[in-house]
Write a protein that holds these residues in place. Structure first.
Motif, PDB file in Angstrom:
ATOM      1  N   SER A  93       0.820  -1.218   0.000  1.00 61.90           N
ATOM      2  CA  SER A  93       0.000   0.000   0.000  1.00 61.90           C
ATOM      3  C   SER A  93       0.846   1.258   0.000  1.00 61.90           C
ATOM      4  O   SER A  93       0.417   2.299  -0.475  1.00 61.90           O
ATOM      5  CB  SER A  93      -0.989  -0.002   1.167  1.00 61.90           C
ATOM      6  N   SER A  94       2.068   1.186   0.528  1.00 61.48           N
ATOM      7  CA  SER A  94       2.990   2.300   0.317  1.00 61.48           C
ATOM      8  C   SER A  94       4.418   1.815   0.450  1.00 61.48           C
ATOM      9  O   SER A  94       4.665   0.687   0.879  1.00 61.48           O
ATOM     10  CB  SER A  94       2.693   3.462   1.269  1.00 61.48           C
ATOM     11  N   GLY A  95       5.358   2.670   0.064  1.00 57.61           N
ATOM     12  CA  GLY A  95       6.757   2.282   0.008  1.00 57.61           C
ATOM     13  C   GLY A  95       7.098   1.747  -1.369  1.00 57.61           C
ATOM     14  O   GLY A  95       6.221   1.675  -2.234  1.00 57.61           O
ATOM     15  N   ARG A  96       8.368   1.376  -1.546  1.00 57.78           N
ATOM     16  CA  ARG A  96       8.807   0.949  -2.884  1.00 57.78           C
ATOM     17  C   ARG A  96       9.712  -0.276  -2.806  1.00 57.78           C
ATOM     18  O   ARG A  96      10.425  -0.484  -1.825  1.00 57.78           O
ATOM     19  CB  ARG A  96       9.610   2.064  -3.560  1.00 57.78           C
ATOM     20  N   VAL A  97       9.684  -1.048  -3.875  1.00 50.63           N
ATOM     21  CA  VAL A  97      10.628  -2.152  -4.055  1.00 50.63           C
ATOM     22  C   VAL A  97      11.401  -1.848  -5.336  1.00 50.63           C
ATOM     23  O   VAL A  97      10.797  -1.640  -6.390  1.00 50.63           O
ATOM     24  CB  VAL A  97       9.899  -3.501  -4.200  1.00 50.63           C
ATOM     25  N   LEU A  98      12.724  -1.786  -5.227  1.00 51.08           N
ATOM     26  CA  LEU A  98      13.551  -1.456  -6.391  1.00 51.08           C
ATOM     27  C   LEU A  98      14.497  -2.608  -6.681  1.00 51.08           C
ATOM     28  O   LEU A  98      15.081  -3.185  -5.760  1.00 51.08           O
ATOM     29  CB  LEU A  98      14.379  -0.199  -6.130  1.00 51.08           C
ATOM     30  N   LEU A  99      14.646  -2.931  -7.954  1.00 48.32           N
ATOM     31  CA  LEU A  99      15.660  -3.897  -8.357  1.00 48.32           C
ATOM     32  C   LEU A  99      16.612  -3.169  -9.286  1.00 48.32           C
ATOM     33  O   LEU A  99      16.175  -2.627 -10.317  1.00 48.32           O
ATOM     34  CB  LEU A  99      15.020  -5.089  -9.073  1.00 48.32           C
ATOM     35  N   ASP A 100      17.890  -3.103  -8.892  1.00 48.48           N
ATOM     36  CA  ASP A 100      18.846  -2.321  -9.679  1.00 48.48           C
ATOM     37  C   ASP A 100      18.406  -0.876  -9.810  1.00 48.48           C
ATOM     38  O   ASP A 100      18.609  -0.254 -10.850  1.00 48.48           O
ATOM     39  CB  ASP A 100      18.953  -2.887 -11.101  1.00 48.48           C
ATOM     40  N   GLY A 101      17.714  -0.377  -8.821  1.00 50.83           N
ATOM     41  CA  GLY A 101      17.246   1.006  -8.869  1.00 50.83           C
ATOM     42  C   GLY A 101      15.961   1.190  -9.660  1.00 50.83           C
ATOM     43  O   GLY A 101      15.412   2.289  -9.718  1.00 50.83           O
ATOM     44  N   ARG A 102      15.447   0.118 -10.255  1.00 50.21           N
ATOM     45  CA  ARG A 102      14.231   0.189 -11.067  1.00 50.21           C
ATOM     46  C   ARG A 102      13.036  -0.192 -10.197  1.00 50.21           C
ATOM     47  O   ARG A 102      13.078  -1.201  -9.494  1.00 50.21           O
ATOM     48  CB  ARG A 102      14.363  -0.791 -12.238  1.00 50.21           C
ATOM     49  N   ASP A 103      11.997   0.621 -10.264  1.00 48.98           N
ATOM     50  CA  ASP A 103      10.823   0.380  -9.421  1.00 48.98           C
ATOM     51  C   ASP A 103      10.045  -0.839  -9.919  1.00 48.98           C
ATOM     52  O   ASP A 103       9.549  -0.866 -11.043  1.00 48.98           O
ATOM     53  CB  ASP A 103       9.920   1.628  -9.448  1.00 48.98           C
ATOM     54  N   ILE A 104       9.952  -1.868  -9.081  1.00 50.88           N
ATOM     55  CA  ILE A 104       9.192  -3.075  -9.450  1.00 50.88           C
ATOM     56  C   ILE A 104       8.063  -3.305  -8.448  1.00 50.88           C
ATOM     57  O   ILE A 104       7.542  -4.415  -8.331  1.00 50.88           O
ATOM     58  CB  ILE A 104      10.098  -4.331  -9.522  1.00 50.88           C
ATOM     59  N   THR A 105       7.681  -2.246  -7.727  1.00 53.61           N
ATOM     60  CA  THR A 105       6.760  -2.399  -6.596  1.00 53.61           C
ATOM     61  C   THR A 105       5.482  -3.157  -6.932  1.00 53.61           C
ATOM     62  O   THR A 105       5.092  -4.039  -6.198  1.00 53.61           O
ATOM     63  CB  THR A 105       6.386  -1.025  -5.998  1.00 53.61           C
ATOM     64  N   ARG A 106       4.859  -2.807  -8.027  1.00 49.85           N
ATOM     65  CA  ARG A 106       3.574  -3.467  -8.291  1.00 49.85           C
ATOM     66  C   ARG A 106       3.624  -4.364  -9.522  1.00 49.85           C
ATOM     67  O   ARG A 106       2.637  -4.570 -10.220  1.00 49.85           O
ATOM     68  CB  ARG A 106       2.459  -2.418  -8.372  1.00 49.85           C
ATOM     69  N   LEU A 107       4.797  -4.917  -9.724  1.00 50.20           N
ATOM     70  CA  LEU A 107       4.977  -5.839 -10.831  1.00 50.20           C
ATOM     71  C   LEU A 107       4.173  -7.115 -10.557  1.00 50.20           C
ATOM     72  O   LEU A 107       4.220  -7.652  -9.454  1.00 50.20           O
ATOM     73  CB  LEU A 107       6.464  -6.190 -10.923  1.00 50.20           C
ATOM     74  N   ALA A 108       3.439  -7.581 -11.569  1.00 50.69           N
ATOM     75  CA  ALA A 108       2.671  -8.822 -11.389  1.00 50.69           C
ATOM     76  C   ALA A 108       3.627  -9.975 -11.119  1.00 50.69           C
ATOM     77  O   ALA A 108       4.748 -10.001 -11.636  1.00 50.69           O
ATOM     78  CB  ALA A 108       1.844  -9.098 -12.633  1.00 50.69           C
ATOM     79  N   THR A 109       3.177 -10.927 -10.295  1.00 53.59           N
ATOM     80  CA  THR A 109       4.033 -12.043  -9.904  1.00 53.59           C
ATOM     81  C   THR A 109       4.599 -12.797 -11.109  1.00 53.59           C
ATOM     82  O   THR A 109       5.761 -13.192 -11.096  1.00 53.59           O
ATOM     83  CB  THR A 109       3.238 -13.029  -9.027  1.00 53.59           C
ATOM     84  N   HIS A 110       3.775 -12.949 -12.147  1.00 47.69           N
ATOM     85  CA  HIS A 110       4.267 -13.732 -13.293  1.00 47.69           C
ATOM     86  C   HIS A 110       5.350 -12.982 -14.073  1.00 47.69           C
ATOM     87  O   HIS A 110       6.014 -13.563 -14.921  1.00 47.69           O
ATOM     88  CB  HIS A 110       3.099 -14.139 -14.208  1.00 47.69           C
ATOM     89  N   LYS A 111       5.537 -11.701 -13.764  1.00 48.15           N
ATOM     90  CA  LYS A 111       6.609 -10.943 -14.433  1.00 48.15           C
ATOM     91  C   LYS A 111       7.895 -10.928 -13.600  1.00 48.15           C
ATOM     92  O   LYS A 111       8.913 -10.387 -14.015  1.00 48.15           O
ATOM     93  CB  LYS A 111       6.152  -9.501 -14.670  1.00 48.15           C
ATOM     94  N   LEU A 112       7.813 -11.532 -12.418  1.00 50.50           N
ATOM     95  CA  LEU A 112       8.941 -11.511 -11.501  1.00 50.50           C
ATOM     96  C   LEU A 112      10.200 -12.121 -12.134  1.00 50.50           C
ATOM     97  O   LEU A 112      11.301 -11.590 -11.987  1.00 50.50           O
ATOM     98  CB  LEU A 112       8.572 -12.315 -10.253  1.00 50.50           C
ATOM     99  N   ALA A 113      10.012 -13.242 -12.836  1.00 50.28           N
ATOM    100  CA  ALA A 113      11.151 -13.929 -13.442  1.00 50.28           C
ATOM    101  C   ALA A 113      11.856 -13.023 -14.448  1.00 50.28           C
ATOM    102  O   ALA A 113      13.083 -12.988 -14.502  1.00 50.28           O
ATOM    103  CB  ALA A 113      10.698 -15.219 -14.115  1.00 50.28           C
ATOM    104  N   GLN A 114      11.063 -12.262 -15.198  1.00 49.52           N
ATOM    105  CA  GLN A 114      11.675 -11.324 -16.149  1.00 49.52           C
ATOM    106  C   GLN A 114      12.498 -10.276 -15.420  1.00 49.52           C
ATOM    107  O   GLN A 114      13.463  -9.746 -15.954  1.00 49.52           O
ATOM    108  CB  GLN A 114      10.593 -10.619 -16.964  1.00 49.52           C
ATOM    109  N   ALA A 115      12.071  -9.957 -14.202  1.00 55.53           N
ATOM    110  CA  ALA A 115      12.800  -8.968 -13.413  1.00 55.53           C
ATOM    111  C   ALA A 115      13.988  -9.603 -12.686  1.00 55.53           C
ATOM    112  O   ALA A 115      14.621  -8.975 -11.860  1.00 55.53           O
ATOM    113  CB  ALA A 115      11.861  -8.308 -12.414  1.00 55.53           C
ATOM    114  N   SER A 116      14.242 -10.891 -12.973  1.00 61.41           N
ATOM    115  CA  SER A 116      15.399 -11.608 -12.411  1.00 61.41           C
ATOM    116  C   SER A 116      15.255 -11.979 -10.942  1.00 61.41           C
ATOM    117  O   SER A 116      16.241 -12.146 -10.244  1.00 61.41           O
ATOM    118  CB  SER A 116      16.697 -10.824 -12.574  1.00 61.41           C
ATOM    119  N   ILE A 117      14.016 -12.078 -10.468  1.00 62.31           N
ATOM    120  CA  ILE A 117      13.800 -12.525  -9.092  1.00 62.31           C
ATOM    121  C   ILE A 117      13.058 -13.859  -9.114  1.00 62.31           C
ATOM    122  O   ILE A 117      12.123 -14.044  -9.886  1.00 62.31           O
ATOM    123  CB  ILE A 117      12.944 -11.517  -8.293  1.00 62.31           C
ATOM    124  N   ALA A 118      13.479 -14.774  -8.265  1.00 68.00           N
ATOM    125  CA  ALA A 118      12.754 -16.033  -8.100  1.00 68.00           C
ATOM    126  C   ALA A 118      12.315 -16.128  -6.646  1.00 68.00           C
ATOM    127  O   ALA A 118      13.016 -15.664  -5.750  1.00 68.00           O
ATOM    128  CB  ALA A 118      13.642 -17.210  -8.458  1.00 68.00           C
TER     129      ALA A 118
END
Ligand SMILES: Nc1ncnc2c1ncn2[C@@H]1O[C@H](COP(=O)(O)OP(=O)(O)O)[C@@H](O)[C@H]1O
Ligand SMILES: [Mg+2]
Length: 243
Positions: A59-84
């Motif tokens: 609901s607030s705050g941020r999650v960044l991967l490599d400085g890129r905001d991935i906060t509300r990335l859908a779970t199925h896109k997680l792998a593309q963002a290099s997270i498992a």
């Protein structure tokens, strides 16, 4: 210092918008770093990891991967963002064979690449290869955890998040699973894991965050925390979980 691989900034998250469970937690994981999250039952450890994985709404705050905001990335896109993400339970399909489990994990990949990476998985976890045509239900707890990790690795993640990888394992298997995880970090993957097995987790990880009541409590190099009186009294002292 360069940008950390994962930055969690004051994340507020919960299963219902009116009932936050995680109250503004921040943490970081650097490239090829192994970071542990510990804390009492109900502290919000699993919820936090699920929030990072996009399973629980933030609901607030941020999650960044490599400085890129991935906060509300859908779970199925997680792998593309290099997270498992390897959840604590139901992390393998028990009615499928080991090979089928891996095929499911590799289904986003082109066929030849999927085959190549599954073979690479068998090289990393030779025990799985011997069982490749057996149903996953015949595997021991430790072997299932290896299978879940092998599947998570198929998409070449830079960060693997594991929720209590040693839960329910015998002390010997805990050592084995942790050694495998250490090997992964040495091969260039970063790990963020929730652990109840505090002593072993502090011994193996670079840094640790202690959470309580959905908030950050203490953090620092794991070696230092093992000597922190608050940590030792809660987790390693009498009445705590000993190994
Ligand atoms: N699916 C869910 N729906 C609603 N509340 C949940 C759910 N899962 C966990 N909770 C609640 O969130 C709080 C934190 O749980 P959790 O993140 O699982 O803690 P931990 O992993 O630190 O033990 C607990 O009070 C728990 O009851
Ligand atoms: Mg949990």
């Amino acid at each position: 210092m360069s940008t950390p691989l994962l930055q969690v900034e004051k994340v507020v998250a919960g299963y219902r918008p009116d009932l936050p469970i995680v109250h503004g937690i921040s943490l970081e994981v650097a490239e090829t770093e192994m970071v542990t999250i510990i804390g009492p039952n109900g502290a919000g450890k699993s919820t936090l990891v699920k929030a990072v994985a996009g399973i629980v709404p933030v609901s607030s705050g941020r999650v960044l991967l490599d400085g890129r905001d991935i906060t509300r990335l859908a779970t199925h896109k997680l792998a593309q963002a290099s997270i498992a993400y390897v959840p604590q339970t139901a992390n393998v399909f028990t009615t499928l064979t080991i090979n089928e489990n891996l095929l499911v994990g590799a289904s986003v990949l082109p066929k030849s690449e999927a085959r190549r990476r599954i073979e690479r998985g068998y090289e990393t976890f030779p025990a799985l290869k011997d069982y490749r045509h057996k149903k996953a239900r015949v595997l021991s707890g430790g072997q299932r955890q290896m299978l879940a990790v092998a599947r998570a690795l198929l998409t070449d993640p830079r960060l693997i998040m594991l929720d209590e990888p040693s839960a329910g394992l015998s002390p010997l298997m805990v050592v084995e699973v942790f050694q495998r995880l250490k090997g992964l970090v040495e091969s260039g993957v970063a790990i963020l894991m929730v652990e109840q097995n505090v002593k072993a987790a502090l011994a193996i990880s670079h840094r640790t965050y202690v959470l309580a009541d959905g908030c950050n409590r203490i953090d620092g190099p794991s070696a230092g925390l093992a000597d922190n009186p608050e940590v030792t009294s809660i987790y390693l002292g009498a009445g705590g979980r000993k190994r």
